[in-house]
Design a protein around this motif. Sequence first.
Motif, mmCIF file in Angstrom:
data_model
loop_
_atom_site.group_PDB
_atom_site.id
_atom_site.type_symbol
_atom_site.label_atom_id
_atom_site.label_comp_id
_atom_site.label_asym_id
_atom_site.label_seq_id
_atom_site.Cartn_x
_atom_site.Cartn_y
_atom_site.Cartn_z
ATOM 1 N N ALA A 29 -7.127 29.884 33.826
ATOM 2 C CA ALA A 29 -7.994 30.679 32.951
ATOM 3 C C ALA A 29 -8.974 31.445 33.824
ATOM 4 C CB ALA A 29 -8.750 29.781 31.980
ATOM 5 N N THR A 30 -9.549 32.523 33.286
ATOM 6 C CA THR A 30 -10.558 33.262 34.023
ATOM 7 C C THR A 30 -11.850 32.457 34.065
ATOM 8 O OG1 THR A 30 -11.330 34.404 32.039
ATOM 9 C CG2 THR A 30 -9.549 35.447 33.286
ATOM 10 N N LEU B 122 -9.872 28.643 44.253
ATOM 11 C CA LEU B 122 -9.466 28.604 42.851
ATOM 12 C C LEU B 122 -10.660 28.262 41.964
ATOM 13 C CD1 LEU B 122 -6.037 26.760 43.140
ATOM 14 C CD2 LEU B 122 -6.416 29.193 42.714
ATOM 15 N N ASN B 123 -10.691 28.881 40.799
ATOM 16 C CA ASN B 123 -11.853 28.684 39.937
ATOM 17 C C ASN B 123 -11.847 27.359 39.188
ATOM 18 O OD1 ASN B 123 -9.911 29.168 37.996
ATOM 19 N ND2 ASN B 123 -10.929 30.943 37.085
ATOM 20 N N ASP B 124 -10.868 26.511 39.438
ATOM 21 C CA ASP B 124 -10.919 25.184 38.811
ATOM 22 C C ASP B 124 -12.070 24.340 39.369
ATOM 23 O OD1 ASP B 124 -9.838 24.669 41.301
ATOM 24 O OD2 ASP B 124 -8.092 23.565 40.558
ATOM 25 N N VAL B 125 -12.677 24.800 40.490
ATOM 26 C CA VAL B 125 -13.844 24.070 41.005
ATOM 27 C C VAL B 125 -15.004 24.135 40.015
ATOM 28 C CG1 VAL B 125 -13.216 24.458 43.428
ATOM 29 C CG2 VAL B 125 -14.743 26.074 42.277
ATOM 30 N N LEU B 126 -14.981 25.088 39.098
ATOM 31 C CA LEU B 126 -16.046 25.182 38.097
ATOM 32 C C LEU B 126 -16.066 23.971 37.170
ATOM 33 C CD1 LEU B 126 -15.767 28.977 37.178
ATOM 34 C CD2 LEU B 126 -17.472 27.877 38.643
ATOM 35 N N LEU C 73 -15.981 28.732 31.702
ATOM 36 C CA LEU C 73 -17.382 28.491 31.380
ATOM 37 C C LEU C 73 -17.590 28.380 29.871
ATOM 38 C CD1 LEU C 73 -18.983 30.902 33.981
ATOM 39 C CD2 LEU C 73 -19.124 28.407 33.993
ATOM 40 N N ALA C 74 -16.818 29.152 29.091
ATOM 41 C CA ALA C 74 -16.957 29.099 27.639
ATOM 42 C C ALA C 74 -16.643 27.714 27.091
ATOM 43 C CB ALA C 74 -16.047 30.130 26.991
ATOM 44 N N ASN C 75 -15.769 26.997 27.767
ATOM 45 C CA ASN C 75 -15.373 25.662 27.326
ATOM 46 C C ASN C 75 -16.019 24.548 28.141
ATOM 47 O OD1 ASN C 75 -13.305 26.295 25.195
ATOM 48 N ND2 ASN C 75 -12.411 27.427 26.904
ATOM 49 N N SER C 76 -16.969 24.918 28.985
ATOM 50 C CA SER C 76 -17.639 23.916 29.816
ATOM 51 C C SER C 76 -18.714 23.194 29.018
ATOM 52 C CB SER C 76 -18.285 24.594 31.032
ATOM 53 O OG SER C 76 -19.137 23.690 31.713
ATOM 54 N N PRO C 77 -18.791 21.879 29.125
ATOM 55 C CA PRO C 77 -19.868 21.139 28.446
ATOM 56 C C PRO C 77 -21.244 21.463 29.014
ATOM 57 C CG PRO C 77 -18.621 19.685 29.895
ATOM 58 C CD PRO C 77 -17.871 20.979 29.845
ATOM 59 N N MET D 229 -14.419 37.555 20.251
ATOM 60 C CA MET D 229 -15.145 37.320 18.996
ATOM 61 C C MET D 229 -15.325 35.824 18.733
ATOM 62 S SD MET D 229 -13.399 40.213 16.543
ATOM 63 C CE MET D 229 -14.419 39.751 15.151
ATOM 64 N N GLU D 230 -14.320 35.043 19.071
ATOM 65 C CA GLU D 230 -14.385 33.598 18.838
ATOM 66 C C GLU D 230 -15.386 32.908 19.757
ATOM 67 O OE1 GLU D 230 -11.506 29.656 19.337
ATOM 68 O OE2 GLU D 230 -10.628 31.683 19.421
ATOM 69 N N LEU D 231 -15.460 33.387 21.018
ATOM 70 C CA LEU D 231 -16.302 32.709 22.004
ATOM 71 C C LEU D 231 -17.748 33.169 21.974
ATOM 72 C CD1 LEU D 231 -13.923 32.634 25.113
ATOM 73 C CD2 LEU D 231 -14.341 30.840 23.420
ATOM 74 N N ALA D 232 -18.019 34.312 21.357
ATOM 75 C CA ALA D 232 -19.373 34.861 21.373
ATOM 76 C C ALA D 232 -20.455 33.862 20.969
ATOM 77 C CB ALA D 232 -19.432 36.103 20.494
ATOM 78 N N PRO D 233 -20.281 33.081 19.913
ATOM 79 C CA PRO D 233 -21.349 32.158 19.505
ATOM 80 C C PRO D 233 -21.700 31.110 20.567
ATOM 81 C CG PRO D 233 -19.776 32.480 17.731
ATOM 82 C CD PRO D 233 -19.168 33.092 18.937
ATOM 83 N N LYS D 234 -20.773 30.774 21.441
ATOM 84 C CA LYS D 234 -21.056 29.758 22.458
ATOM 85 C C LYS D 234 -22.098 30.235 23.466
ATOM 86 C CE LYS D 234 -16.596 27.376 22.319
ATOM 87 N NZ LYS D 234 -15.495 26.794 23.133
ATOM 88 N N PHE D 235 -22.267 31.549 23.598
ATOM 89 C CA PHE D 235 -23.189 32.108 24.578
ATOM 90 C C PHE D 235 -24.462 32.655 23.942
ATOM 91 C CE2 PHE D 235 -18.998 32.228 26.399
ATOM 92 C CZ PHE D 235 -19.178 31.949 27.740
ATOM 93 N N ALA D 236 -24.546 32.586 22.637
ATOM 94 C CA ALA D 236 -25.655 33.235 21.931
ATOM 95 C C ALA D 236 -27.008 32.610 22.252
ATOM 96 C CB ALA D 236 -25.403 33.190 20.430
#
Length: 404
Positions: free
Chosen positions: A307-308, A277-281, A313-317, A346-353
């Motif tokens: 979540a995928t 399970l990806n909750d190990v992330l 990762l988008a919400n990971s500190p 569109m909302e998450l794009a800035p987190k990876f910029a």
Amino acid sequence: MSLFDTTAVPESDDWEAWLAYADLLTQEGDLRGEAIRQEHHREHGDADPSRLTAAYAEVERQLGLDGLREDGSWQFTWSRGFIDEACFRLAKDTQPQRRNLVERLLTDHPHTTTIDLADPEQWESALIDTLLAHPATHRLRTLELHLTDYHHSGEHSAISLASRQRPRLERMYYGYDFTYLCEPSETSAGKVINPEDHMCTGVVSAEAGETLWRSLPALRTLELDGGFLFNDFEHETLTQLRMRGYTFTRSMFPSATPNLVSLEVDVRENVHGVHILNDVLDELTPQRFPKLRNLDLGNADFDPEEATDFLILANSPLLSQLEHLRIQDLVIEEEYCEDEPLDVLMELAPKFAHLNSFLADEIYIEDTAANDGSYIEAGAEEVKRLLPRFNLSQRSTADAVDVS
């Protein structure tokens, strides 16, 4: 062999000191002295390379290591009288005569562990222990251990490695071959090892593992292949780690690697068809990995729980400190988000910029407008316009979009 561990061994690479050390060895009848002088001649271009090869062949005979060379399981090189690089993979062709060799090795060399000569599955341990327990490996710089009978040699090799400090060992591979995690392995005797037998205790016991890592103060790069190899991993100086399989019993990731810069994870479905399970992330936190900059999950095939991988990762500190990120799939599905998938992108794009590079092998955004469960793939104009906000490239696909 007493001169291996004395303070007379030079600390620097200065040839003057090493030539003085070579003279000392020759006075004591140690053939490494002549080999070191031949090495010096070679580096200065005034020696026949075959003479250096012959000199170290004589050294191996004097030290009783020639049998290891003939067996073919060990491949190793010398530098300044010490073994510099070594790679172990059990040779099949010499298996029929291996018992005689192991019997001689157990008689002629001290060993760090108890090995049963009557058990062919412990002969691998004897070969490994003979070399790693030998003081000639004190200055070992690179080591690869590709194990076959790892239910014995895993623990034994860890004990052998930890039997002396390895102040120069910077790079190590440790593990065994497999296709699917948890699949049974065949031993050298044609029997079966079930890796799930080690799910709770580890192939290497917790005590042996802790002692091993303490003996490798210079380790910088580590590759681990296999399931449940160690209970955990703590190391102060490691900077690069590649893991293939669920290598630790305590958790997916090591608990303490404060200087780790690059982490590569390769984990697929196990032999039962089950994915992790990806909750190990969620274990990837700045507190646990304060210097991590490069995260490669391109070969990590997790099952989503809530979540995928992308949304986690988008919400990971941890994301804000990363410079390079690779994931297997960028997938946004309505099932795992409250808003429209394209709006979420569109909302998450800035987190990876801020990333210098962001790669995904596949990119799928659920097309809710189609109302048929279809996906907008990377080539679709709607997604293509948004990808530059991520500084993202799709990798190794027929319709790859490169916007980096």
